[in-house]
Design a protein around this motif. Structure first.
Motif, PDB file in Angstrom:
ATOM      1  N   PRO A 522      20.506  -8.701   5.169  1.00 11.43           N
ATOM      2  CA  PRO A 522      19.767  -7.492   5.554  1.00 11.43           C
ATOM      3  C   PRO A 522      20.370  -6.246   4.913  1.00 11.43           C
ATOM      4  CG  PRO A 522      21.288  -8.129   7.290  1.00 11.43           C
ATOM      5  CD  PRO A 522      21.411  -9.178   6.222  1.00 11.43           C
ATOM      6  N   ASP A 523      19.673  -5.136   5.114  1.00  7.91           N
ATOM      7  CA  ASP A 523      20.170  -3.809   4.714  1.00  7.91           C
ATOM      8  C   ASP A 523      20.339  -3.660   3.207  1.00  7.91           C
ATOM      9  OD1 ASP A 523      22.334  -4.074   7.558  1.00  7.91           O
ATOM     10  OD2 ASP A 523      20.345  -3.137   7.450  1.00  7.91           O
ATOM     11  N   LEU A 524      19.606  -4.438   2.428  1.00  9.01           N
ATOM     12  CA  LEU A 524      19.614  -4.255   0.983  1.00  9.01           C
ATOM     13  C   LEU A 524      18.526  -3.262   0.587  1.00  9.01           C
ATOM     14  CD1 LEU A 524      20.088  -7.841  -0.509  1.00  9.01           C
ATOM     15  CD2 LEU A 524      21.547  -5.869  -0.913  1.00  9.01           C
ATOM     16  N   ASP A 525      18.871  -2.354  -0.312  1.00  9.33           N
ATOM     17  CA  ASP A 525      17.883  -1.386  -0.789  1.00  9.33           C
ATOM     18  C   ASP A 525      17.096  -2.024  -1.938  1.00  9.33           C
ATOM     19  OD1 ASP A 525      17.969   1.859  -2.454  1.00  9.33           O
ATOM     20  OD2 ASP A 525      16.397   0.904  -1.248  1.00  9.33           O
ATOM     21  N   ILE A 526      16.226  -2.955  -1.582  1.00  9.61           N
ATOM     22  CA  ILE A 526      15.420  -3.693  -2.560  1.00  9.61           C
ATOM     23  C   ILE A 526      13.960  -3.303  -2.346  1.00  9.61           C
ATOM     24  CG2 ILE A 526      14.659  -5.965  -3.342  1.00  9.61           C
ATOM     25  CD1 ILE A 526      17.494  -5.570  -4.070  1.00  9.61           C
ATOM     26  N   ARG A 527      13.429  -2.485  -3.214  1.00  9.45           N
ATOM     27  CA  ARG A 527      12.036  -2.083  -3.071  1.00  9.45           C
ATOM     28  C   ARG A 527      11.500  -1.664  -4.433  1.00  9.45           C
ATOM     29  NH1 ARG A 527      12.081   3.582  -2.469  1.00  9.45           N
ATOM     30  NH2 ARG A 527      14.197   4.417  -2.269  1.00  9.45           N
ATOM     31  N   CYS A 528      10.194  -1.749  -4.576  1.00  8.08           N
ATOM     32  CA  CYS A 528       9.525  -1.398  -5.831  1.00  8.08           C
ATOM     33  C   CYS A 528       8.340  -0.501  -5.508  1.00  8.08           C
ATOM     34  CB  CYS A 528       9.052  -2.657  -6.556  1.00  8.08           C
ATOM     35  SG  CYS A 528      10.387  -3.655  -7.226  1.00  8.08           S
ATOM     36  N   PRO A 529       8.543   0.793  -5.483  1.00  9.06           N
ATOM     37  CA  PRO A 529       7.440   1.711  -5.147  1.00  9.06           C
ATOM     38  C   PRO A 529       6.360   1.722  -6.226  1.00  9.06           C
ATOM     39  CG  PRO A 529       9.388   2.938  -5.829  1.00  9.06           C
ATOM     40  CD  PRO A 529       9.813   1.502  -5.706  1.00  9.06           C
ATOM     41  N   VAL A 530       5.128   1.982  -5.778  1.00 10.49           N
ATOM     42  CA  VAL A 530       3.964   1.990  -6.663  1.00 10.49           C
ATOM     43  C   VAL A 530       3.262   3.335  -6.534  1.00 10.49           C
ATOM     44  CG1 VAL A 530       1.758   0.894  -7.216  1.00 10.49           C
ATOM     45  CG2 VAL A 530       3.690  -0.503  -6.425  1.00 10.49           C
ATOM     46  N   SER A 531       2.865   3.901  -7.662  1.00 11.55           N
ATOM     47  CA  SER A 531       2.163   5.183  -7.681  1.00 11.55           C
ATOM     48  C   SER A 531       0.833   5.014  -8.404  1.00 11.55           C
ATOM     49  CB  SER A 531       3.028   6.245  -8.383  1.00 11.55           C
ATOM     50  OG  SER A 531       2.293   7.441  -8.588  1.00 11.55           O
ATOM     51  N   ASP A 532      -0.159   5.740  -7.940  1.00 14.68           N
ATOM     52  CA  ASP A 532      -1.453   5.718  -8.622  1.00 14.68           C
ATOM     53  C   ASP A 532      -1.303   6.328 -10.010  1.00 14.68           C
ATOM     54  OD1 ASP A 532      -3.271   6.495  -5.579  1.00 14.68           O
ATOM     55  OD2 ASP A 532      -2.664   4.573  -6.467  1.00 14.68           O
TER      56      ASP A 532
END
Length: 791
Positions: A522-532
Motif C-alpha cells: 500500500p501507500d505507493l504513489d502509482i498513478r497515471c493521470p489523463v487530460s483531455d
C-alpha cells in the motif's frame, strides 16, 4: 525445407544451413521486408536459429511465428549430458579442435547438450521478448495448404487455421524421434546408464548395442569404457597423440571417399595402423576398458564402421576392439551383415539369424530416426522435393557447411550489443529537469507512429534522469493492445506524467492497471493521470513500429533501467558505504553477497527474459504462466528500494549459505533455482490487500519449493502441515494429511535471520541448516502419523 534430408546433421551444421537459408530468402525477396509474414515449423536448432536470424534482420515483419509440438524448444536436448562439439565431425581438418562455434548469432561453445540447449534457448527467449517473434508451443502443425497466388495456410492441431496465412513457411522439422523407443531403449539424449558403473547380480551380463551410425558407435564406446561420461571420452580422443598413425589415417580416409570406393575401414585400420599407433595410446585405451562385462555389438550392414560417421568415433571403436583382443579379454562380440530373427527385439530375448538367443542386461537400439512419421503430414509436398529424391552429387567426404559470403556479410554486420561487464562501483544517474514530450499516432493496422524527444531504444532515460513525461495519444485503448500496460508502467514510475488524449477509455484502462491491489504494497504513489487533448504539439520526425515490437522494446529498456537502479542500491548497501537498512550484515558476509550479486547482475543483464522474471517476482506473489499485465506496472524505480533490495539480499544470503548453487531462474517456477530446488524471493508487504502475515502466506498458492519473504517477520512456515490454504485454524483435522515435503517451505526474515546476518556466514549456514533439519523431522513425523491413520 531446412535440414531434414542432409547427410551431415549436427547442431552446428543445421544452424549454418538456417543462416544460409534465411539469407537466401531475403536476397531473393521471397518475403516482404515490411509487413511480411513468416512461419517456422519446428523448434530444433535449425528452426530457432532461423527465427532469431529473421527477427534481427527483418524487424518490420508483421508476423514471425514458430510452431513447436513440444512444450519448449530444444526439448530433446533439455538436461542432456551428451557432449556436443561444433567441429568434432570435421577432424582432422584445420580448426576442428576449436571449441567455439564461431557463429555471428546463436553462438555456443563445446559442452553438454543440455548446457548448449540452455544457451541457445536463452537467446531465442530474449528475442521473443523484444521482437515480433512469437512461439506457439504445444501446437503440432498437421499440414500446409499452398495457394496458386503464393500465400500458404498453416494448419495446427489445437487451433483454428484462420489467420495462419504466411508468405513463406520454413519446414525445420528435423528427423523426429528415434525408432523403437517404445521398449527398453531410451533416447540417445536421455541420461545414459553407461555413464557410471554397472552393478548387477546377473552372471555374464551382456550389453547389447545395435546400430552402425554415430549413435551406435558412441553407445559402444560408453559401454566399453569404464564409467566415463561422453564428454570425457571425446576429450580423451581429441587429446590422443597419434604420431605417424595420423598421416596413415588421413590416407585411408581419402581412399575411402574416392569415387566408386568400397573400402572396409575396419580391415584397413587393422592392416595399416597397428604398428604406427604409439604405445601410450594403447595404454590409455586399455586402461579405460570396463571390467566384468560382455558387449555384443551388432549391425545389419555388411561392414562395421560407415565412412559417413565421425572419424574420431570410428578410430575409437577400432582401438577398443584391438585392445580387447590384445589383452585377451575377448569381452566383445561383433556381428555384421546379420538380420534379426523376427521383429526388432525392443525387449526380451535378442534373436539374430544363425546365433543362439540371449537376454541382455541393457540394450541400445540405435537404428535410425522414425523419419517417416515426422514427414507424413507434409508428404504430398515433399514427394517431388529434390533433396529427398536425388542421389548425392559427390562422393567426397561430407563436411560441415559454411556460411555463404552473402550470409556472412549480412549477419556479421548486425549491431549486436556486447555482453555487459560487472560494474564495480555503479554511479546513480544525474537528475535533469527538462521534460520529455512523446506523440503516438495511428498508422497501419497493428502499428503506431512515434515521435518525440526520445526514441524507443532510449526511453529508459525518462526514469534514469528523473524527467517528467507528456504523452499525446490519439489512439483508443482497444487498438493499442499490449502497449497500454507498457504506457501505464512508464508513466506510473516517472517523476511526473500526463497522458493527453481524446479517448475516454484511457482513464478506465490506466486506472485499472494502476490499481492498488495489483501493487506489492500500500501507500505507493502509482498513478497515471489523463487530460483531455486540446492542442497537440507539432510532431517531429515520425517512425512507424508494430505495436508488439514497440511494447517489447520499451519494456526491455525499462527492465534494464530497473536492474541498473537495483544494482546501484545494492552497491550502497553491500559495498564500502554499507548503508543501513535495519539488517546489519557482518562485513565478510556482506562482501561475499556483493561478489555473488555481481555474478547475478551479469547474467540478468545478458538475458532479458531472465531479468524480467527475476524482477517481476520480487514484487509479485503470482507466478503465472502468462503474467498479469497489471503486475508488470509494479516493476519500476518506485518499487526498487522498498520492495526489491531486501528481497534480493535475502535471496543472496540463502544462495550463499544454503549449500546450494542457486542463480536467477530462466523459466517458471520461481526467480532463483538450482538443479535440485526452485525458490521465489519476494518483497511484497501484502497479499490480496491484506498485510503480510502467517495466514496470508499460508493461503497463497506458491509454485516453488522454497519461498523467501523479506517482509514477513515470522519464522519458517508450513512445517507442521496444520495450516493449509484450504483449511481454517479452527477446522478439525481431516483424515490423512499431505506431507510437509509436498508443501513449499516459507522462510521469513524474523529476528533469528537478522541476527544470523549480523553474526556472519557460519551462523547463517547453521540457521538455514536448522530449518532444513526441522522440515525433515516434520516430514518424517507426518509420514508416521499417516501410516498410523492408515493402520
Amino acid at each position: 525445407m531446412l535440414g531434414s534430408f542432409e547427410k551431415r546433421v549436427t547442431v552446428y551444421s543445421q544452424q549454418v544451413r538456417a543462416l544460409n537459408l534465411v539469407d537466401a530468402i531475403l536476397s531473393e525477396n521471397l518475403v516482404r521486408p515490411n509487413g511480411g509474414k513468416v512461419a517456422i515449423v519446428g523448434g530444433g536448432a535449425a528452426g530457432i536459429t532461423a527465427a532469431v536470424a529473421l527477427a534481427r534482420t527483418s524487424p518490420n515483419l508483421e508476423r514471425l511465428d514458430l510452431f513447436e509440438r513440444n512444450s519448449a524448444v530444444l526439448s530433446l536436448q533439455h538436461g542432456s549430458r551428451r557432449f556436443l562439439h561444433p567441429h568434432f565431425y570435421d577432424w582432422p581438418a584445420a580448426d576442428s579442435d576449436r571449441n567455439d562455434a564461431g557463429l555471428p548469432l546463436m553462438n555456443w561453445t563445446a559442452s553438454a547438450a543440455g548446457d548448449v540447449a540452455a544457451t541457445l534457448r536463452a537467446e531465442f527467449d530474449a528475442e521473443c521478448h523484444k521482437t515480433i517473434l512469437t512461439l506457439y508451443n504445444d501446437q503440432a502443425v498437421t499440414g500446409l495448404i499452398p495457394s496458386s497466388l503464393g500465400p500458404i495456410r498453416v494448419v495446427v492441431d489445437k487451433s483454428t487455421a484462420i489467420g495462419r496465412i504466411y508468405d513463406v513457411v520454413i519446414l525445420a522439422i528435423g528427423f523426429g524421434l528415434e525408432a523403437y523407443l517404445d521398449g527398453e531403449t531410451l533416447s540417445y539424449w536421455s541420461p545414459s546408464a553407461l555413464a557410471g558403473p554397472i552393478h548387477t547380480q546377473v552372471a555374464n551380463p551382456i550389453l547389447f548395442i545395435s546400430g552402425n551410425g554415430d549413435g551406435g558407435l558412441v553407445d559402444f564406446m560408453m559401454a566399453a569404457f569404464n564409467a566415463l561420461e561422453h564428454h570425457q571420452i571425446c576429450a580423451m580422443l581429441m587429446g590422443l597423440d597419434l604420431g605417424a598413425a595420423r598421416a596413415e589415417i588421413e590416407a585411408i580416409e581419402q581412399e575411402a571417399w574416392a569415387p566408386g570406393a568400397t573400402v572396409d575401414l575396419l580391415a584397413e585400420y587393422r592392416a595399416r595402423l597397428r604398428p604406427l599407433v604409439p604405445l601410450a595410446v594403447w595404454q590409455e585405451i586399455a586402461g579405460q576398458l570396463r571390467p566384468a562385462m560382455l558387449i555384443h555389438f551388432h549391425t545389419r550392414d555388411a561392414q562395421l564402421l560407415r565412412r559417413t560417421t565421425a572419424l574420431h568415433n570410428r578410430l575409437a571403436v577400432y582401438l577398443i576392439l584391438e585392445a580387447d583382443l590384445e589383452l585377451g579379454r575377448n569381452a566383445i562380440t561383433v556381428t555384421t551383415n546379420a538380420e534379426f530373427d523376427g521383429p526388432i527385439p525392443k525387449r526380451g530375448e535378442v534373436r539374430i539369424v544363425g546365433q543362439d538367443a540371449f537376454d541382455p542386461l541393457r540394450r541400445f537400439l540405435r537404428l535410425g530416426p522414425d523419419a517417416a512419421s515426422n514427414l507424413k503430414p507434409f508428404q504430398d509436398l515433399l514427394d517431388h522435393y529434390p533433396g529427398a529424391v536425388n542421389a548425392p552429387r559427390s562422393a567426397t567426404r561430407p563436411e560441415s557447411p559454411t556460411l555463404t559470403a552473402s550470409a556472412h556479410a549480412r549477419f556479421t554486420t548486425l549491431q549486436l550489443a556486447p555482453p555487459p561487464a560487472p560494474a564495480v562501483a555503479p554511479v546513480a544517474a544525474a537528475p535533469v529537469v527538462n521534460a520529455i514530450t512523446l506523440t503516438l499516432s495511428s498508422a497501419a493496422p497493428g502499428h503506431v507512429a512515434w515521435s518525440g524527444n526520445l526514441d524507443p531504444g532510449t526511453i529508459g532515460q525518462v526514469w534514469s534522469t528523473n524527467r517528467t513525461l507528456a504523452l499525446y495519444c490519439d489512439i483508443p485503448t482497444v487498438e493499442i493492445g499490449v502497449l497500454a500496460p507498457v504506457i501505464a508502467r512508464l508513466g506510473a514510475h516517472a517523476t511526473g506524467f500526463m497522458l493527453h488524449t481524446t479517448h475516454n477509455g484511457w482513464r478506465t484502462t490506466l486506472g485499472a492497471l494502476c490499481a492498488g491491489k495489483a501493487l506489492p504494497g500500500p501507500d505507493l504513489d502509482i498513478r497515471c493521470p489523463v487530460s483531455d487533448l486540446q492542442i497537440a504539439p507539432a510532431p517531429g520526425q515520425m517512425t512507424q513500429h508494430s505495436i508488439a515490437t514497440l511494447a517489447a522494446t520499451i519494456d526491455g529498456q525499462l527492465d534494464g533501467e530497473v536492474l541498473r537502479q537495483l544494482h546501484v542500491a545494492l552497491h550502497e548497501i553491500l559495498g564500502p558505504a554499507a548503508a543501513q537498512i535495519g539488517w546489519p550484515i557482518e562485513p565478510a558476509l556482506r562482501a561475499k553477497l556483493w561478489d555473488l550479486w555481481q555474478q547475478w547482475y551479469v547474467a540478468l543483464a545478458a538475458d532479458n527474459a531472465k531479468c524480467r522474471r527475476y524482477l517481476r517476482l520480487l514484487v509479485s506473489e503470482k507466478d503465472r504462466e502468462i503474467p498479469d499485465e497489471a503486475a508488470l506496472v509494479g516493476i519500476g524505480p518506485k518499487t526498487v528500494r522498498p520492495f526489491m533490495t531486501k528481497s534480493t539480499i535475502f535471496a543472496l544470503a540463502f544462495a550463499a549459505c544454503s549449500g546450494l548453487v542457486l542463480s536467477p531462474a530462466a523459466q517458471r517456477p520461481g526467480n532463483i533455482a538450482s538443479e535440485a530446488l526452485t525458490a521465489h524471493s519476494c518483497g511484497i508487504s501484502w497479499i490480496n490487500e491484506r498485510m503480510l502475515g502467517t495466514r496470508a502466506a499460508m493461503e497463497q498458492g506458491w509454485t516453488t519449493g522454497v519461498v523467501l519473504l523479506s517482509q514477513l517477520r515470522e519464522a519458517a512456515l508450513m512445517m507442521e502441515g496444520d495450516l493449509r490454504m484450504d483449511r481454517n485454524i479452527s477446522d478439525a483435522a481431516s483424515v490423512g494429511r499431505i506431507s510437509p515435503a509436498e508443501d513449499p517451505l516459507v522462510i521469513g526474515a524474523d529476528d533469528v535471520f537478522i541476527t544470523a546476518l549480523e553474526a556472519g556466514e557460519a551462523t547463517m549456514r547453521e540457521y538455514l541448516r536448522s530449518i532444513f533439519e526441522w522440515r525433515s523431522r516434520a516430514a518424517a513425523q507426518m509420514l508416521e502419523e499417516v501410516n498410523d491413520d492408515a493402520a
